[in-house]
Design a protein around this motif. Structure first.
Motif, PDB file in Angstrom:
ATOM      1  N   SER A 246       0.856  -1.187   0.000  1.00  0.00           N
ATOM      2  CA  SER A 246       0.000   0.000   0.000  1.00  0.00           C
ATOM      3  C   SER A 246       0.890   1.233   0.000  1.00  0.00           C
ATOM      4  CB  SER A 246      -0.912  -0.004   1.231  1.00  0.00           C
ATOM      5  OG  SER A 246      -1.823   1.065   1.156  1.00  0.00           O
ATOM      6  N   ILE A 247       0.268   2.396  -0.018  1.00  0.00           N
ATOM      7  CA  ILE A 247       1.029   3.640   0.041  1.00  0.00           C
ATOM      8  C   ILE A 247       0.376   4.583   1.035  1.00  0.00           C
ATOM      9  CG2 ILE A 247      -0.166   4.773  -1.865  1.00  0.00           C
ATOM     10  CD1 ILE A 247       2.803   5.811  -2.553  1.00  0.00           C
ATOM     11  N   LYS A 248       1.201   5.317   1.707  1.00  0.00           N
ATOM     12  CA  LYS A 248       0.753   6.310   2.683  1.00  0.00           C
ATOM     13  C   LYS A 248       1.242   7.680   2.235  1.00  0.00           C
ATOM     14  CE  LYS A 248      -0.536   3.345   6.019  1.00  0.00           C
ATOM     15  NZ  LYS A 248      -1.929   3.134   6.216  1.00  0.00           N
ATOM     16  N   GLN A 249       0.691   8.694   2.821  1.00  0.00           N
ATOM     17  CA  GLN A 249       1.090  10.064   2.502  1.00  0.00           C
ATOM     18  C   GLN A 249       2.589  10.267   2.713  1.00  0.00           C
ATOM     19  OE1 GLN A 249      -1.080  12.535   1.269  1.00  0.00           O
ATOM     20  NE2 GLN A 249       0.818  13.636   0.913  1.00  0.00           N
ATOM     21  N   LYS A 250       3.120   9.698   3.790  1.00  0.00           N
ATOM     22  CA  LYS A 250       4.551   9.884   4.071  1.00  0.00           C
ATOM     23  C   LYS A 250       5.420   9.277   2.976  1.00  0.00           C
ATOM     24  CE  LYS A 250       4.750   5.886   7.129  1.00  0.00           C
ATOM     25  NZ  LYS A 250       4.984   5.413   8.467  1.00  0.00           N
ATOM     26  N   ASN A 251       4.953   8.162   2.330  1.00  0.00           N
ATOM     27  CA  ASN A 251       5.691   7.577   1.206  1.00  0.00           C
ATOM     28  C   ASN A 251       5.733   8.536   0.022  1.00  0.00           C
ATOM     29  OD1 ASN A 251       3.876   4.708   2.105  1.00  0.00           O
ATOM     30  ND2 ASN A 251       6.053   4.922   2.536  1.00  0.00           N
ATOM     31  N   LEU A 252       4.624   9.233  -0.195  1.00  0.00           N
ATOM     32  CA  LEU A 252       4.581  10.215  -1.291  1.00  0.00           C
ATOM     33  C   LEU A 252       5.554  11.353  -1.050  1.00  0.00           C
ATOM     34  CD1 LEU A 252       0.861  10.629  -2.379  1.00  0.00           C
ATOM     35  CD2 LEU A 252       2.728   9.565  -3.619  1.00  0.00           C
ATOM     36  N   TRP A 253       5.694  11.762   0.194  1.00  0.00           N
ATOM     37  CA  TRP A 253       6.640  12.843   0.508  1.00  0.00           C
ATOM     38  C   TRP A 253       8.065  12.427   0.154  1.00  0.00           C
ATOM     39  CZ3 TRP A 253       5.975  17.809   1.440  1.00  0.00           C
ATOM     40  CH2 TRP A 253       4.708  18.250   1.808  1.00  0.00           C
ATOM     41  N   VAL A 254       8.411  11.172   0.440  1.00  0.00           N
ATOM     42  CA  VAL A 254       9.760  10.692   0.138  1.00  0.00           C
ATOM     43  C   VAL A 254       9.969  10.623  -1.374  1.00  0.00           C
ATOM     44  CG1 VAL A 254      11.332   8.716   0.304  1.00  0.00           C
ATOM     45  CG2 VAL A 254      10.002   9.418   2.299  1.00  0.00           C
ATOM     46  N   LEU A 255       9.042   9.968  -2.080  1.00  0.00           N
ATOM     47  CA  LEU A 255       9.165   9.832  -3.528  1.00  0.00           C
ATOM     48  C   LEU A 255       9.110  11.191  -4.225  1.00  0.00           C
ATOM     49  CD1 LEU A 255       6.858   6.743  -4.093  1.00  0.00           C
ATOM     50  CD2 LEU A 255       9.340   6.815  -4.380  1.00  0.00           C
ATOM     51  N   GLY A 256       8.205  12.028  -3.776  1.00  0.00           N
ATOM     52  CA  GLY A 256       8.024  13.342  -4.396  1.00  0.00           C
ATOM     53  C   GLY A 256       9.204  14.264  -4.206  1.00  0.00           C
ATOM     54  N   GLY A 257      10.030  13.972  -3.237  1.00  0.00           N
ATOM     55  CA  GLY A 257      11.202  14.798  -2.988  1.00  0.00           C
ATOM     56  C   GLY A 257      12.409  14.444  -3.844  1.00  0.00           C
ATOM     57  N   LEU A 258      12.319  13.363  -4.615  1.00  0.00           N
ATOM     58  CA  LEU A 258      13.434  12.999  -5.493  1.00  0.00           C
ATOM     59  C   LEU A 258      13.533  14.044  -6.608  1.00  0.00           C
ATOM     60  CD1 LEU A 258      12.814   9.144  -5.702  1.00  0.00           C
ATOM     61  CD2 LEU A 258      14.552  10.341  -4.353  1.00  0.00           C
ATOM     62  N   PRO A 259      14.649  14.740  -6.706  1.00  0.00           N
ATOM     63  CA  PRO A 259      14.718  15.932  -7.565  1.00  0.00           C
ATOM     64  C   PRO A 259      14.633  15.682  -9.073  1.00  0.00           C
ATOM     65  CG  PRO A 259      16.858  15.453  -6.602  1.00  0.00           C
ATOM     66  CD  PRO A 259      15.879  14.511  -5.973  1.00  0.00           C
ATOM     67  N   SER A 260      15.014  14.516  -9.558  1.00  0.00           N
ATOM     68  CA  SER A 260      15.009  14.319 -11.013  1.00  0.00           C
ATOM     69  C   SER A 260      14.136  13.150 -11.452  1.00  0.00           C
ATOM     70  CB  SER A 260      16.434  14.153 -11.533  1.00  0.00           C
ATOM     71  OG  SER A 260      17.057  13.075 -10.875  1.00  0.00           O
ATOM     72  N   LEU A 261      13.143  12.807 -10.661  1.00  0.00           N
ATOM     73  CA  LEU A 261      12.230  11.718 -10.993  1.00  0.00           C
ATOM     74  C   LEU A 261      11.317  12.147 -12.142  1.00  0.00           C
ATOM     75  CD1 LEU A 261      11.283   8.865 -10.095  1.00  0.00           C
ATOM     76  CD2 LEU A 261       9.631  10.020  -8.619  1.00  0.00           C
ATOM     77  N   LEU A 262      11.381  11.433 -13.276  1.00  0.00           N
ATOM     78  CA  LEU A 262      10.592  11.782 -14.455  1.00  0.00           C
ATOM     79  C   LEU A 262       9.370  10.891 -14.638  1.00  0.00           C
ATOM     80  CD1 LEU A 262      13.472  12.351 -17.033  1.00  0.00           C
ATOM     81  CD2 LEU A 262      12.183  14.076 -15.752  1.00  0.00           C
ATOM     82  N   LYS A 263       9.461   9.629 -14.195  1.00  0.00           N
ATOM     83  CA  LYS A 263       8.383   8.664 -14.391  1.00  0.00           C
ATOM     84  C   LYS A 263       8.229   7.849 -13.119  1.00  0.00           C
ATOM     85  CE  LYS A 263       7.142   4.769 -17.331  1.00  0.00           C
ATOM     86  NZ  LYS A 263       7.570   3.905 -18.447  1.00  0.00           N
ATOM     87  N   LEU A 264       6.987   7.630 -12.700  1.00  0.00           N
ATOM     88  CA  LEU A 264       6.726   6.854 -11.492  1.00  0.00           C
ATOM     89  C   LEU A 264       5.547   5.928 -11.747  1.00  0.00           C
ATOM     90  CD1 LEU A 264       7.222   6.260  -8.470  1.00  0.00           C
ATOM     91  CD2 LEU A 264       5.679   8.165  -7.949  1.00  0.00           C
ATOM     92  N   GLU A 265       5.759   4.626 -11.502  1.00  0.00           N
ATOM     93  CA  GLU A 265       4.694   3.633 -11.588  1.00  0.00           C
ATOM     94  C   GLU A 265       4.575   2.951 -10.239  1.00  0.00           C
ATOM     95  OE1 GLU A 265       4.814   0.870 -14.830  1.00  0.00           O
ATOM     96  OE2 GLU A 265       5.431   2.424 -16.259  1.00  0.00           O
ATOM     97  N   LEU A 266       3.421   3.066  -9.621  1.00  0.00           N
ATOM     98  CA  LEU A 266       3.158   2.420  -8.348  1.00  0.00           C
ATOM     99  C   LEU A 266       2.130   1.318  -8.559  1.00  0.00           C
ATOM    100  CD1 LEU A 266       2.883   5.550  -6.017  1.00  0.00           C
ATOM    101  CD2 LEU A 266       4.813   3.986  -6.237  1.00  0.00           C
ATOM    102  N   HIS A 267       2.554   0.082  -8.372  1.00  0.00           N
ATOM    103  CA  HIS A 267       1.680  -1.074  -8.465  1.00  0.00           C
ATOM    104  C   HIS A 267       1.505  -1.584  -7.040  1.00  0.00           C
ATOM    105  CE1 HIS A 267       1.962  -1.489 -12.871  1.00  0.00           C
ATOM    106  NE2 HIS A 267       3.112  -0.875 -12.667  1.00  0.00           N
ATOM    107  N   LEU A 268       0.317  -1.418  -6.509  1.00  0.00           N
ATOM    108  CA  LEU A 268       0.056  -1.729  -5.110  1.00  0.00           C
ATOM    109  C   LEU A 268      -0.917  -2.887  -4.981  1.00  0.00           C
ATOM    110  CD1 LEU A 268      -0.598   1.958  -4.025  1.00  0.00           C
ATOM    111  CD2 LEU A 268       1.571   0.728  -3.896  1.00  0.00           C
ATOM    112  N   LEU A 269      -0.769  -3.637  -3.918  1.00  0.00           N
ATOM    113  CA  LEU A 269      -1.734  -4.680  -3.637  1.00  0.00           C
ATOM    114  C   LEU A 269      -3.032  -4.055  -3.104  1.00  0.00           C
ATOM    115  CD1 LEU A 269      -2.418  -7.649  -3.537  1.00  0.00           C
ATOM    116  CD2 LEU A 269      -1.376  -7.764  -1.274  1.00  0.00           C
ATOM    117  N   TYR A 270      -2.889  -3.114  -2.170  1.00  0.00           N
ATOM    118  CA  TYR A 270      -4.055  -2.451  -1.580  1.00  0.00           C
ATOM    119  C   TYR A 270      -4.053  -0.967  -1.917  1.00  0.00           C
ATOM    120  CZ  TYR A 270      -4.473  -6.651   1.202  1.00  0.00           C
ATOM    121  OH  TYR A 270      -4.603  -7.954   1.588  1.00  0.00           O
TER     122      TYR A 270
END
Length: 162
Positions: free
Chosen positions: A4-28
């Protein structure tokens, strides 16, 4: 596949300065409202969020969020749109959004619930200032149930809704 994903996970991923593409495949699906703020995902151009079970879809993009995002792909279960998180999709602040692709998993959902989710998605695109193209697909459409009573009856019997 992450559970699953939580808001705090988004903060970590969203802070990566050069992230161009993100695919999140979650069970829940998320069990909380996901808020994409203006500080997150400054370079992201493509974002895909897909989950298999549980949770509704509640994602709000604040003003100046994901300023370079051009393509957004979402997949969620229509049956779960009345879960604790419900169904909320606010994308009007995604200033560069050109294309929204949504797959609605119809398994065990009523036609009314699927159509309501699709109407919400269409309205979200309609109010977007850039008028992005919209693609809505249904997955497992043959597994929709006639009404809520039929769904509960099939669950009680342990069978499928076919």
């Amino acid at each position: 596949m992450r559970r699953s994903i939580k808001q705090k996970n988004l903060w970590v991923l969203g802070g990566l300065p050069s992230l161009l593409k993100l695919e999140l495949h979650l069970l829940y699906g998320p069990d909380e409202r996901l808020i994409i703020s203006s500080q997150l995902f400054q370079c992201l151009k493509k974002f895909k969020l897909k989950y298999e079970l549980g949770g509704g879809l509640s994602m709000v993009c604040e003003k100046e969020a994901m300023p370079k995002l051009q393509m957004l792909r979402l997949r969620f279960k229509a049956m779960e749109t009345k879960s604790n998180t419900g169904f909320e999709l606010r994308l009007e602040h995604l200033s560069s959004l050109r294309h929204l692709s949504v797959t609605v998993d119809c398994d065990d959902a009523t036609r009314r619930r699927v159509e309501a989710a699709e109407a919400t998605i269409r309205n979200t695109v309609r109010i977007h200032p850039r008028c992005p193209t919209l693609e809505i697909k249904r997955k497992w459409e043959s597994d929709m149930v006639k009404d809520e009573r039929m769904r509960m009856r099939m669950r009680w019997r342990g069978g499928s809704a076919l």
